[in-house]
Design a protein around this motif. Structure first.
Motif, PDB file in Angstrom:
ATOM      1  N   THR A 236       3.615 -88.421 -98.453  1.00 28.39           N
ATOM      2  CA  THR A 236       4.392 -89.041 -99.529  1.00 28.39           C
ATOM      3  C   THR A 236       5.327 -88.053-100.203  1.00 28.39           C
ATOM      4  O   THR A 236       6.257 -88.460-100.908  1.00 28.39           O
ATOM      5  N   THR A 237       5.108 -86.763 -99.997  1.00 23.81           N
ATOM      6  CA  THR A 237       5.954 -85.749-100.633  1.00 23.81           C
ATOM      7  C   THR A 237       6.960 -85.146 -99.645  1.00 23.81           C
ATOM      8  O   THR A 237       8.078 -84.811-100.027  1.00 23.81           O
ATOM      9  N   THR A 238       6.562 -85.009 -98.384  1.00 23.02           N
ATOM     10  CA  THR A 238       7.442 -84.442 -97.362  1.00 23.02           C
ATOM     11  C   THR A 238       7.575 -85.457 -96.233  1.00 23.02           C
ATOM     12  O   THR A 238       6.642 -85.633 -95.442  1.00 23.02           O
ATOM     13  N   PRO A 239       8.717 -86.140 -96.125  1.00 19.35           N
ATOM     14  CA  PRO A 239       8.834 -87.243 -95.169  1.00 19.35           C
ATOM     15  C   PRO A 239       8.645 -86.831 -93.716  1.00 19.35           C
ATOM     16  O   PRO A 239       8.218 -87.645 -92.908  1.00 19.35           O
ATOM     17  N   ASP A 240       8.975 -85.594 -93.351  1.00 19.00           N
ATOM     18  CA  ASP A 240       8.872 -85.195 -91.951  1.00 19.00           C
ATOM     19  C   ASP A 240       7.509 -84.568 -91.608  1.00 19.00           C
ATOM     20  O   ASP A 240       7.363 -83.900 -90.589  1.00 19.00           O
ATOM     21  N   THR A 241       6.503 -84.784 -92.457  1.00 16.96           N
ATOM     22  CA  THR A 241       5.173 -84.197 -92.257  1.00 16.96           C
ATOM     23  C   THR A 241       4.138 -85.313 -92.136  1.00 16.96           C
ATOM     24  O   THR A 241       4.178 -86.305 -92.866  1.00 16.96           O
ATOM     25  N   TRP A 242       3.220 -85.084 -91.187  1.00 13.19           N
ATOM     26  CA  TRP A 242       2.108 -86.015 -90.986  1.00 13.19           C
ATOM     27  C   TRP A 242       0.862 -85.475 -91.676  1.00 13.19           C
ATOM     28  O   TRP A 242       0.507 -84.309 -91.496  1.00 13.19           O
ATOM     29  N   ALA A 287      -2.093 -80.881 -91.921  1.00 13.60           N
ATOM     30  CA  ALA A 287      -0.705 -81.293 -92.107  1.00 13.60           C
ATOM     31  C   ALA A 287       0.116 -80.741 -90.950  1.00 13.60           C
ATOM     32  O   ALA A 287       0.030 -79.545 -90.630  1.00 13.60           O
ATOM     33  N   HIS A 288       0.896 -81.605 -90.323  1.00 11.20           N
ATOM     34  CA  HIS A 288       1.719 -81.198 -89.183  1.00 11.20           C
ATOM     35  C   HIS A 288       3.133 -81.717 -89.381  1.00 11.20           C
ATOM     36  O   HIS A 288       3.351 -82.912 -89.592  1.00 11.20           O
ATOM     37  N   VAL A 314      -3.917 -89.607 -80.161  1.00 13.87           N
ATOM     38  CA  VAL A 314      -3.095 -90.564 -80.899  1.00 13.87           C
ATOM     39  C   VAL A 314      -1.628 -90.268 -80.599  1.00 13.87           C
ATOM     40  O   VAL A 314      -1.203 -89.105 -80.633  1.00 13.87           O
ATOM     41  N   GLU A 315      -0.869 -91.317 -80.290  1.00 13.77           N
ATOM     42  CA  GLU A 315       0.564 -91.148 -80.017  1.00 13.77           C
ATOM     43  C   GLU A 315       1.347 -91.258 -81.320  1.00 13.77           C
ATOM     44  O   GLU A 315       1.234 -92.247 -82.051  1.00 13.77           O
ATOM     45  N   LEU A 316       2.155 -90.231 -81.604  1.00 17.01           N
ATOM     46  CA  LEU A 316       2.981 -90.213 -82.810  1.00 17.01           C
ATOM     47  C   LEU A 316       4.400 -90.658 -82.465  1.00 17.01           C
ATOM     48  O   LEU A 316       4.984 -90.191 -81.484  1.00 17.01           O
ATOM     49  N   PRO A 317       4.977 -91.553 -83.261  1.00 14.83           N
ATOM     50  CA  PRO A 317       6.372 -91.952 -83.016  1.00 14.83           C
ATOM     51  C   PRO A 317       7.335 -90.907 -83.574  1.00 14.83           C
ATOM     52  O   PRO A 317       6.983 -90.087 -84.426  1.00 14.83           O
ATOM     53  N   SER A 318       8.556 -90.942 -83.081  1.00 21.62           N
ATOM     54  CA  SER A 318       9.576 -90.032 -83.612  1.00 21.62           C
ATOM     55  C   SER A 318      10.036 -90.527 -84.986  1.00 21.62           C
ATOM     56  O   SER A 318       9.948 -91.719 -85.297  1.00 21.62           O
ATOM     57  N   GLU A 319      10.498 -89.595 -85.778  1.00 20.37           N
ATOM     58  CA  GLU A 319      10.984 -89.952 -87.114  1.00 20.37           C
ATOM     59  C   GLU A 319      12.460 -90.326 -87.020  1.00 20.37           C
ATOM     60  O   GLU A 319      13.327 -89.470 -86.822  1.00 20.37           O
ATOM     61  N   LYS A 320      12.740 -91.595 -87.145  1.00 22.22           N
ATOM     62  CA  LYS A 320      14.105 -92.106 -87.074  1.00 22.22           C
ATOM     63  C   LYS A 320      14.429 -92.782 -88.395  1.00 22.22           C
ATOM     64  O   LYS A 320      13.789 -93.765 -88.769  1.00 22.22           O
ATOM     65  N   PRO A 321      15.403 -92.265 -89.145  1.00 14.71           N
ATOM     66  CA  PRO A 321      15.706 -92.865 -90.454  1.00 14.71           C
ATOM     67  C   PRO A 321      16.111 -94.328 -90.318  1.00 14.71           C
ATOM     68  O   PRO A 321      16.741 -94.744 -89.349  1.00 14.71           O
ATOM     69  N   LEU A 322      15.700 -95.101 -91.290  1.00 16.23           N
ATOM     70  CA  LEU A 322      16.053 -96.515 -91.337  1.00 16.23           C
ATOM     71  C   LEU A 322      17.453 -96.661 -91.933  1.00 16.23           C
ATOM     72  O   LEU A 322      17.705 -96.220 -93.063  1.00 16.23           O
ATOM     73  N   ARG A 323      18.354 -97.245 -91.163  1.00 16.59           N
ATOM     74  CA  ARG A 323      19.742 -97.420 -91.618  1.00 16.59           C
ATOM     75  C   ARG A 323      19.838 -98.682 -92.473  1.00 16.59           C
ATOM     76  O   ARG A 323      19.584 -99.799 -92.001  1.00 16.59           O
ATOM     77  N   VAL A 324      20.206 -98.494 -93.741  1.00 16.63           N
ATOM     78  CA  VAL A 324      20.291 -99.586 -94.704  1.00 16.63           C
ATOM     79  C   VAL A 324      21.702 -99.608 -95.299  1.00 16.63           C
ATOM     80  O   VAL A 324      22.227 -98.571 -95.717  1.00 16.63           O
TER      81      VAL A 324
END
Length: 381
Positions: A236-242, A287-288, A314-324
């Motif tokens: 919730t604090t770092t969007p590119d971190t799991w 944290a990864h 577990v398969e992790l999806p790529s981080e793709k920003p949502l275009r709004v």
């Protein structure tokens, strides 16, 4: 005629033993006994002395015969005589545990081998007229046979049963067995469970156990440490971190020291050491940081009786920003709500620049109703 409780040989054996005892009592003679008294004043001497001899023949044969017939009728009544063909066998349900845990090793064998041996011994001990339905139980209760009297068919069904990949749902299997006996059985017999009985904690205490349930427990308590849970979510604090959550438990009776290693794409991204007491469960968080898709693997370096729960992927999806794309005359009201999220690529336009074919994942229309609906998914405010 057939008998429900005894076979013909057992009936003859019981009747013969009782008859021999009664005849022996008839032939048994009384022995003399010396009696000491205070005085002989009130005793009258007998005219002749009675001699006690062993009886060589039965003096009351008709009385003996009536007693033997009465006892024989009583034994026949206890045996449960039935007229007609021998089709009065009971219908049993044999639940054979085929959950993943049945692949655990105990000494030089596995749980599934012990369960199959116990199931075969039970079927072999049943009367030939009894019928058995074999049910394999893991996450689902799967009947393998109908109520079958052919022992070879039952043997093949038991021999071909193998551990699966899911956990045991024992309550569902018991409900299925009760329903099968109620709807299909002619004479409901026993519900027999052969397995280790490892169920989730919420099923450890059954609200209603069938009264005709018989357990064929397995020997041994294998030492095992396994993964219980693994969960992931975006930070919730770092969007590119799991944020990664892992839970493991010691199911054995001895304390164990184990190591946990995390790998992403074949590269180590975290590790932790644990010292677990018997029955203890511990958790760890990691944290990864990554934008790429890939496989996250959690692995224990424990060599135990059940290696199947030492690894999880577990398969992790790529981080793709949502275009709004937001069409609003007052974009300042919506920017704090939308633009603060790093996973959202937001563009704010005035309603005059509306394009129904705009390339976006979501289109937001703020107090604006165009004549043509947008082709992308939209939110109308």
């Amino acid at each position: 005629m057939n008998f429900l409780n005894l076979s013909l040989g057992e009936l003859l054996g019981v009747a013969g033993a009782i008859s021999a005892g009664v005849v022996a009592l008839y032939l048994l003679d009384r022995s003399k006994r010396r009696q000491v008294v205070a005085t002989l004043r009130f005793w009258t001497p007998a005219d002749s002395r009675t001699e006690m001899k062993h009886r060589k023949r039965i003096q009351q044969p008709w009385s003996l015969l009536l007693q033997l017939l009465s006892l024989l009728c009583l034994v026949i009544a206890l045996a449960g005589p039935r007229l007609g063909p021998d089709d009065s066998g009971n219908d049993h349900v044999l639940i054979l545990d085929t959950s993943a845990w049945m692949g655990a090793r105990v000494a030089r064998t596995t749980f599934i081998d012990e369960a199959r041996a116990a199931a075969r011994a039970y079927v072999k001990a049943l009367p030939s007229r009894d019928r058995v339905m074999v049910v394999r139980a893991d996450a689902l209760a799967t009947p393998v046979t109908a109520f079958e009297s052919d022992r070879q068919v039952l043997e093949d069904a038991i021999r071909q049963s193998q551990p699966g990949a899911s956990a045991l749902n024992l309550s569902q299997a018991l409900e299925f067995a009760q329903r099968a006996q109620k709807l299909q059985a002619q004479h409901a017999g026993e519900i027999v469970y052969a397995g280790a009985g490892r169920v989730p904690e919420d099923e450890a205490a059954f609200s209603a156990v069938p009264s005709n349930l018989r357990l064929l427990p397995l020997e041994g308590a294998p030492e095992n440490v396994g993964l219980r849970k693994i969960g992931l979510r975006r930070s919730t604090t770092t969007p590119d971190t799991w944020d990664i959550f892992v839970s493991l438990k010691n199911y054995g009776l001895k304390a164990r020291d184990v190591g946990l290693e995390l790998q992403f794409g074949g590269a180590a991204v975290g590790s932790r050491s644990f010292s677990l007491k018997p029955g203890e469960e511990q958790q760890a968080t990691f944290a990864h940081k990554t934008h790429a898709a890939g496989y996250l693997e959690a692995r224990l370096n424990s060599r135990d009786a059940f290696p199947q729960d030492d690894r999880a992927v577990v398969e992790l999806p790529s981080e793709k920003p949502l275009r709004v794309v937001v069409y609003s005359n007052e974009p300042a009201l919506l920017k704090p709500l939308i633009a603060f999220n790093g996973q959202v690529d937001a563009t704010f336009e005035s309603p005059g620049k509306y394009d129904p074919r705009v390339k976006a994942d979501i289109v937001i229309l703020d107090r604006f109703a165009p004549a043509t609906r947008p082709q992308a998914s939209s939110i109308w405010m």
